[in-house]
Design an enzyme around this catalytic site. Structure first.
Site, PDB file in Angstrom:
ATOM      1  N   GLU A 200       0.843  -1.114   0.006  1.00 46.74           N
ATOM      2  CA  GLU A 200       0.121  -0.011  -0.090  1.00 46.74           C
ATOM      3  C   GLU A 200       1.019   1.383  -0.078  1.00 46.74           C
ATOM      4  OE1 GLU A 200      -3.708  -1.986   2.547  1.00 46.74           O
ATOM      5  OE2 GLU A 200      -2.350  -0.428   3.435  1.00 46.74           O
ATOM      6  N   HIS A 203       0.329   3.671   2.943  1.00 46.11           N
ATOM      7  CA  HIS A 203       0.380   3.182   4.424  1.00 46.11           C
ATOM      8  C   HIS A 203       1.607   3.474   4.924  1.00 46.11           C
ATOM      9  CE1 HIS A 203      -0.907   0.487   7.776  1.00 46.11           C
ATOM     10  NE2 HIS A 203       0.574   0.325   7.879  1.00 46.11           N
TER      11      HIS A 203
END
Length: 222
Positions: A200, A203
């Site tokens: 991700e 993140h």
């Protein structure tokens, strides 16, 4: 149509009714962790730096669940992580950017809900509640870049919470400008003690996350 909307539509055919899962998540309890932890000190990001932009998707229906799971559109982190994030935000200002935060501290019951809702082949994009999430510890943040002059989110290689290879940090697709923006964000975050999650691009975990306990406190009580 935004990419994440396609994924919400696809997953809904596989998910159990959300109301049932919400009840189950609220009734469950976080895992017990032995050891000694620092006393949590969750601070609200915009109180430290009002120029940090917020787009708390989980307080809206514009997320992979398709409806709100937070009662309030707020973002918190443990103080050391929050102060490091403020430094990143200030560092980006001369470049014409601000940070755009999607999520910070996340109550454990929401992590369990996400796990229960997500099909097995997409579990790499959600945290296992039996281990807890770094979001639950207040040491993870989901974010992107905000273009100050344009007044909008900077386009990245994939949408926030998109469960596809476009979310991977090493994804080689997209435009050169999108990849450059993704990599710029990563460089500045890593320079201040954050590490990106490989699956991700949005993140980032703060370096001291192991020092804090898993929490399940709702925003309304912070």
């Amino acid at each position: 149509m935004p990419l994440f909307r396609h994924h919400v539509f696809s997953f809904r055919r596989l998910w159990a009714p959300l109301a049932v899962l919400l009840i189950s998540s609220c009734a469950a309890r976080p895992p017990h962790e032995p050891g000694t932890f620092r006393a949590p000190e969750l601070v609200e990001l915009q109180k430290l730096d009002p120029t940090i932009q917020l787009d708390i998707r989980y307080a809206t229906a514009r997320n992979f669940v398709g409806r709100p799971v937070y009662a309030q559109a707020r973002a918190f982190l443990q103080r050391p992580a929050a102060e490091a994030l403020v430094q990143v935000n200030q560092e980006l200002a001369p470049l014409g950017y601000r940070l755009l935060v999607f999520d910070g501290y996340r109550p454990w019951r929401v992590t369990k809900l996400f796990w229960d809702l997500t099909p097995p082949d997409k579990k790499e994009f959600v945290a296992d509640p039996s281990k807890g999430s770094r979001h639950n510890r207040g040491c993870a943040v989901d974010l992107s870049l905000w273009d100050v002059a344009a007044g909008r989110e900077v386009p990245m290689t994939g949408e926030y919470d998109e469960m596809s290879p476009r979310s991977y940090v090493a994804y080689a697709g997209g435009t050169p400008e999108q990849r450059a923006a993704r990599d710029l964000l990563r460089r500045h975050m890593e320079a201040h003690g954050f590490t990106v999650l490989p699956a991700e691009w949005w993140h980032f975990d703060y370096k001291e996350w192991k020092a804090y306990p898993i929490q399940d406190m709702p925003f309304e009580k912070l």
